[in-house]
Design an enzyme around this catalytic site. Structure first.
Site, PDB file in Angstrom:
ATOM      1  N   ASP A  40      18.751  -2.656   8.961  1.00 33.53           N
ATOM      2  CA  ASP A  40      18.384  -3.592  10.178  1.00 33.53           C
ATOM      3  C   ASP A  40      17.061  -3.214  10.812  1.00 33.53           C
ATOM      4  OD1 ASP A  40      19.501  -1.223  11.030  1.00 33.53           O
ATOM      5  OD2 ASP A  40      20.499  -1.968  12.650  1.00 33.53           O
ATOM      6  N   ASP A  72      18.771   1.488  16.698  1.00 31.95           N
ATOM      7  CA  ASP A  72      17.971   2.472  17.392  1.00 31.95           C
ATOM      8  C   ASP A  72      17.092   1.966  18.751  1.00 31.95           C
ATOM      9  OD1 ASP A  72      19.069   4.345  15.845  1.00 31.95           O
ATOM     10  OD2 ASP A  72      17.175   4.653  14.745  1.00 31.95           O
TER      11      ASP A  72
END
Length: 133
Positions: A40, A72
């Protein structure tokens, strides 16, 4: 809090299941479970190349735009939001002290006005009247 949880769940899904679903586990891993790779990512290819020598710190080095992991990034945004909107991290303590001090001074003045001999409260006359009753 939801951003932090969503990012953590995204990272767990990437590492746990994508090694099995996409068959992208490392070559020597004993099992594809828990060996998946992160997929991702955001990549905005704005500019890529060697930075000119005359630029002080990075001159002469290769540069490519950063690649961001979505999970993140959501964790970072969640933590940053918590830090920004936590009132205890801001220095408003002095303003609240001034407000409390003003309120305390006003209350003290009010108590002095109420406890005057004219009102009979907490004065000798008022105490004697209470004893007679």
């Amino acid at each position: 809090m939801a951003l932090i949880l969503a990012g953590a769940i995204g990272n767990v899904i990437d590492s746990t299941f994508y090694g099995v679903f996409l068959n992208n586990a490392p070559y020597n891993s004993p099992t594809p479970w828990f060996h998946g790779q992160v997929i991702d990512m955001f990549f905005f290819d704005i500019w890529e190349g060697i930075i000119p020598e005359w630029i002080p710190i990075w001159g002469g080095t290769y540069y490519s735009t950063p690649i961001f992991n979505f999970a993140d990034a959501t964790i970072f945004c969640g933590v940053a939001t918590i830090l920004i909107f936590q009132k205890r991290f801001f220095d408003t303590h002095d303003a609240s002290r001034a407000a409390v001090k003003t309120t305390s001074e006003d209350q003290h003045e009010l108590n002095e006005e109420v406890n005057t001999p004219e009102t009979g409260i907490n004065s000798e006359e008022g105490k004697q009247e209470e004893k007679e009753d």
